[in-house]
Motif scaffolding. Sequence first.
Motif, PDB file in Angstrom:
ATOM      1  N   MET A 187       0.916  -1.174   0.308  1.00 43.99           N
ATOM      2  CA  MET A 187       0.111   0.313  -0.335  1.00 43.99           C
ATOM      3  C   MET A 187       0.770   1.331   0.374  1.00 43.99           C
ATOM      4  O   MET A 187       1.518   1.119   0.580  1.00 43.99           O
ATOM      5  N   GLN A 188       0.814   1.921  -1.024  1.00 46.22           N
ATOM      6  CA  GLN A 188       1.452   3.023  -1.031  1.00 46.22           C
ATOM      7  C   GLN A 188       0.201   4.348  -0.568  1.00 46.22           C
ATOM      8  O   GLN A 188      -0.915   4.492  -0.788  1.00 46.22           O
ATOM      9  N   THR A 189       0.615   5.222   0.627  1.00 44.07           N
ATOM     10  CA  THR A 189      -0.412   6.330   1.121  1.00 44.07           C
ATOM     11  C   THR A 189       0.013   7.501   0.344  1.00 44.07           C
ATOM     12  O   THR A 189       1.113   8.419   0.690  1.00 44.07           O
ATOM     13  N   ILE A 190      -1.196   8.632  -0.284  1.00 42.02           N
ATOM     14  CA  ILE A 190      -0.708   9.237   0.195  1.00 42.02           C
ATOM     15  C   ILE A 190      -1.580  11.371   0.558  1.00 42.02           C
ATOM     16  O   ILE A 190      -3.081  10.721   0.796  1.00 42.02           O
ATOM     17  N   ARG A 191      -0.158  12.228   1.207  1.00 41.07           N
ATOM     18  CA  ARG A 191      -1.861  12.747   1.670  1.00 41.07           C
ATOM     19  C   ARG A 191      -1.426  13.792   1.161  1.00 41.07           C
ATOM     20  O   ARG A 191      -0.395  14.580   0.109  1.00 41.07           O
ATOM     21  N   ALA A 192      -2.212  14.831   1.567  1.00 44.25           N
ATOM     22  CA  ALA A 192      -2.641  16.784   1.202  1.00 44.25           C
ATOM     23  C   ALA A 192      -1.023  17.207   1.606  1.00 44.25           C
ATOM     24  O   ALA A 192      -0.735  16.917   2.506  1.00 44.25           O
ATOM     25  N   ALA A 193      -0.536  17.901   0.740  1.00 45.24           N
ATOM     26  CA  ALA A 193       0.892  18.354   1.323  1.00 45.24           C
ATOM     27  C   ALA A 193       0.343  19.342   2.331  1.00 45.24           C
ATOM     28  O   ALA A 193       1.348  20.405   3.371  1.00 45.24           O
ATOM     29  N   ASP A 194      -0.739  20.149   2.324  1.00 45.45           N
ATOM     30  CA  ASP A 194      -1.032  21.262   3.134  1.00 45.45           C
ATOM     31  C   ASP A 194      -1.744  21.146   4.363  1.00 45.45           C
ATOM     32  O   ASP A 194      -1.505  21.648   5.257  1.00 45.45           O
ATOM     33  N   THR A 195      -2.578  20.002   4.541  1.00 45.44           N
ATOM     34  CA  THR A 195      -2.836  18.891   5.505  1.00 45.44           C
ATOM     35  C   THR A 195      -2.365  17.850   6.289  1.00 45.44           C
ATOM     36  O   THR A 195      -3.080  17.369   6.834  1.00 45.44           O
ATOM     37  N   ASN A 196      -1.712  17.544   5.423  1.00 45.65           N
ATOM     38  CA  ASN A 196      -1.264  15.854   6.046  1.00 45.65           C
ATOM     39  C   ASN A 196      -2.338  15.444   6.177  1.00 45.65           C
ATOM     40  O   ASN A 196      -1.780  13.774   6.345  1.00 45.65           O
ATOM     41  N   GLU A 197      -3.474  15.398   5.401  1.00 47.67           N
ATOM     42  CA  GLU A 197      -4.267  14.312   5.419  1.00 47.67           C
ATOM     43  C   GLU A 197      -4.823  13.227   4.119  1.00 47.67           C
ATOM     44  O   GLU A 197      -3.924  13.684   3.587  1.00 47.67           O
ATOM     45  N   VAL A 198      -4.819  12.046   4.229  1.00 50.47           N
ATOM     46  CA  VAL A 198      -4.805  10.952   3.473  1.00 50.47           C
ATOM     47  C   VAL A 198      -5.701  10.720   2.219  1.00 50.47           C
ATOM     48  O   VAL A 198      -6.964  10.801   2.875  1.00 50.47           O
ATOM     49  N   VAL A 199      -5.359  11.394   1.373  1.00 51.95           N
ATOM     50  CA  VAL A 199      -6.319  11.311   0.147  1.00 51.95           C
ATOM     51  C   VAL A 199      -7.015  10.210  -1.271  1.00 51.95           C
ATOM     52  O   VAL A 199      -7.228   9.977  -1.740  1.00 51.95           O
ATOM     53  N   LYS A 200      -5.540   9.463  -0.604  1.00 48.12           N
ATOM     54  CA  LYS A 200      -5.233   8.684  -1.488  1.00 48.12           C
ATOM     55  C   LYS A 200      -4.249   7.504  -1.096  1.00 48.12           C
ATOM     56  O   LYS A 200      -3.295   7.822  -0.787  1.00 48.12           O
ATOM     57  N   LEU A 201      -4.717   6.503  -1.991  1.00 52.31           N
ATOM     58  CA  LEU A 201      -4.662   4.614  -1.181  1.00 52.31           C
ATOM     59  C   LEU A 201      -4.003   4.284  -2.906  1.00 52.31           C
ATOM     60  O   LEU A 201      -4.973   3.824  -3.337  1.00 52.31           O
ATOM     61  N   ILE A 202      -3.042   3.662  -2.936  1.00 50.85           N
ATOM     62  CA  ILE A 202      -2.474   2.810  -3.736  1.00 50.85           C
ATOM     63  C   ILE A 202      -2.269   1.174  -3.346  1.00 50.85           C
ATOM     64  O   ILE A 202      -1.212   1.725  -3.468  1.00 50.85           O
ATOM     65  N   PHE A 203      -3.180   0.393  -3.995  1.00 55.95           N
ATOM     66  CA  PHE A 203      -2.046  -0.894  -3.946  1.00 55.95           C
ATOM     67  C   PHE A 203      -2.181  -1.532  -5.175  1.00 55.95           C
ATOM     68  O   PHE A 203      -2.118  -1.741  -6.164  1.00 55.95           O
ATOM     69  N   ARG A 204      -0.345  -2.453  -4.757  1.00 55.24           N
ATOM     70  CA  ARG A 204       0.686  -2.522  -6.112  1.00 55.24           C
ATOM     71  C   ARG A 204       0.555  -3.640  -5.709  1.00 55.24           C
ATOM     72  O   ARG A 204       1.268  -3.981  -4.646  1.00 55.24           O
ATOM     73  N   GLU A 205       0.824  -4.880  -6.574  1.00 54.67           N
ATOM     74  CA  GLU A 205       1.361  -6.074  -6.935  1.00 54.67           C
ATOM     75  C   GLU A 205       2.501  -6.605  -6.341  1.00 54.67           C
ATOM     76  O   GLU A 205       3.231  -5.220  -6.786  1.00 54.67           O
ATOM     77  N   SER A 206       2.756  -6.817  -5.484  1.00 54.60           N
ATOM     78  CA  SER A 206       4.530  -7.197  -5.363  1.00 54.60           C
ATOM     79  C   SER A 206       5.528  -7.378  -6.020  1.00 54.60           C
ATOM     80  O   SER A 206       6.199  -6.747  -5.782  1.00 54.60           O
ATOM     81  N   ASP A 207       4.543  -8.415  -6.953  1.00 50.48           N
ATOM     82  CA  ASP A 207       5.400  -8.855  -7.995  1.00 50.48           C
ATOM     83  C   ASP A 207       5.218  -7.818  -9.670  1.00 50.48           C
ATOM     84  O   ASP A 207       3.792  -6.741  -9.636  1.00 50.48           O
ATOM     85  N   ASN A 208       4.790  -9.191 -10.549  1.00 53.01           N
ATOM     86  CA  ASN A 208       4.503  -7.843 -12.103  1.00 53.01           C
ATOM     87  C   ASN A 208       4.446  -6.161 -12.378  1.00 53.01           C
ATOM     88  O   ASN A 208       3.400  -5.862 -12.675  1.00 53.01           O
ATOM     89  N   ASP A 209       5.901  -5.798 -12.172  1.00 56.10           N
ATOM     90  CA  ASP A 209       6.379  -5.222 -12.124  1.00 56.10           C
ATOM     91  C   ASP A 209       5.050  -4.412 -11.631  1.00 56.10           C
ATOM     92  O   ASP A 209       5.033  -2.846 -11.452  1.00 56.10           O
ATOM     93  N   ARG A 210       4.750  -4.706 -10.288  1.00 52.65           N
ATOM     94  CA  ARG A 210       4.266  -3.320  -8.725  1.00 52.65           C
ATOM     95  C   ARG A 210       2.784  -3.541  -9.795  1.00 52.65           C
ATOM     96  O   ARG A 210       2.658  -2.413  -9.875  1.00 52.65           O
TER      97      ARG A 210
END
Length: 197
Positions: free
Chosen positions: A37-60
């Motif tokens: 899981m990759q967490t993306i936060r808003a620059a101004d509030t540090n609030e989580v705005v997006k989660l991205i789940f990538r396969e561990s293999d298969n070119d992520r």
Amino acid sequence: RIIDQRFEKVSYFVFGDFNFRLDAKAVVETLCAKATMQTIRAADTNEVVKLIFRESDNDRKVMLQLEKKLFDYFNQDVFRDNNGTALLEFDRELSVFKDRLYELDISFPPSYPYSEDSSQGRQYMNTRCPAWCDRILMSHSAKELILKSENDEKIVIYDHIGPNVCMGDHKPVFLSFRIAAGAGKPIANVHKCCVVQ
């Protein structure tokens, strides 16, 4: 009124769009069990705005992206294969009413959110996790009425309408059954005579 003791107890059905949702956390954990899981936060509030789940293999490869009004899972077939029944274990909102309401077994795919593009009748929108929002529930006495069989023609169908046709963002559900006139009323079939004076 349904549970008010002052009124006669009768069989009843409750149906419509209940907006039931799956346990999203458990669904994501199951669908992305082997993902990072990759967490993306808003620059101004540090609030989580997006989660991205990538396969561990298969070119992520990206499996799932989550953010407000976005549930973009790479393989929607999981919601259609075997009518999505593998995900029924995450459909838990009705459990608090199990002592008062009954539902027949669900054997159709999640009823929401379908694409409103007329050429994509089977496609889900990527706005929310698909779920069985549209339901037909009944009292336990109503269940007994429709499941009791007086002959071999007991046909009960609980399904959805228009599996391959665009019908808006919900697929309507229906319950079809045969029931004898007066069923459920112990004196309904007793002939009454009038008294002439």
